[in-house]
Design a protein around this motif. Structure first.
Motif, PDB file in Angstrom:
ATOM      1  N   GLU A 278       0.832  -1.204   0.000  1.00  0.00           N
ATOM      2  CA  GLU A 278       0.000   0.000   0.000  1.00  0.00           C
ATOM      3  C   GLU A 278       0.866   1.254   0.000  1.00  0.00           C
ATOM      4  O   GLU A 278       0.584   2.213  -0.723  1.00  0.00           O
TER       5      GLU A 278
ATOM      6  N   ARG B 229       0.956   4.061  -2.966  1.00  0.00           N
ATOM      7  CA  ARG B 229       0.676   5.460  -2.640  1.00  0.00           C
ATOM      8  C   ARG B 229       1.814   6.355  -3.125  1.00  0.00           C
ATOM      9  O   ARG B 229       1.582   7.391  -3.729  1.00  0.00           O
TER      10      ARG B 229
ATOM     11  N   GLU C 222      -3.949   9.318  -2.104  1.00  0.00           N
ATOM     12  CA  GLU C 222      -3.603   8.804  -0.779  1.00  0.00           C
ATOM     13  C   GLU C 222      -4.165   7.418  -0.490  1.00  0.00           C
ATOM     14  O   GLU C 222      -3.531   6.635   0.207  1.00  0.00           O
ATOM     15  N   THR C 223      -5.343   7.110  -1.022  1.00  0.00           N
ATOM     16  CA  THR C 223      -6.004   5.859  -0.647  1.00  0.00           C
ATOM     17  C   THR C 223      -6.083   4.827  -1.767  1.00  0.00           C
ATOM     18  O   THR C 223      -6.214   3.636  -1.487  1.00  0.00           O
TER      19      THR C 223
ATOM     20  N   ASP D 188      -8.659   4.585  -3.533  1.00  0.00           N
ATOM     21  CA  ASP D 188     -10.075   4.205  -3.497  1.00  0.00           C
ATOM     22  C   ASP D 188     -10.859   5.059  -4.490  1.00  0.00           C
ATOM     23  O   ASP D 188     -11.255   6.187  -4.182  1.00  0.00           O
TER      24      ASP D 188
END
Length: 74
Positions: free
Chosen positions: A12, A16, A44-45, A47
């Protein structure tokens, strides 16, 4: 910490950092406030669903904006 959890956290963090480095920040900073915020959240995510909700866009439209901002989907 479990080795699998640690590996996922490292992946992750890597993704990022890749999104941060490759993003076209000039393009992002020229966007309307909601789009700009949504793109930053995506960086940042990772998503896309959350970013689309923030921007008030469909997933497909948000993905188009992500591509224009040169943010990788990694």
């Amino acid at each position: 910490m479990d080795a699998e959890v640690l590996r996922l956290k490292e992946e992750e963090a890597w993704a990022r950092e890749l999104r941060r480095r490759r993003a076209d920040w000039d393009f992002i900073n020229r966007q309307a406030p909601r789009i700009r915020h949504a793109l930053r959240v995506y960086v940042e995510t990772g998503d896309l669903y959350k970013a689309a909700k923030i921007a008030g866009l469909s997933l497909s439209r948000m993905d188009e904006v992500r591509r224009k901002a040169r943010i990788p989907s990694a």
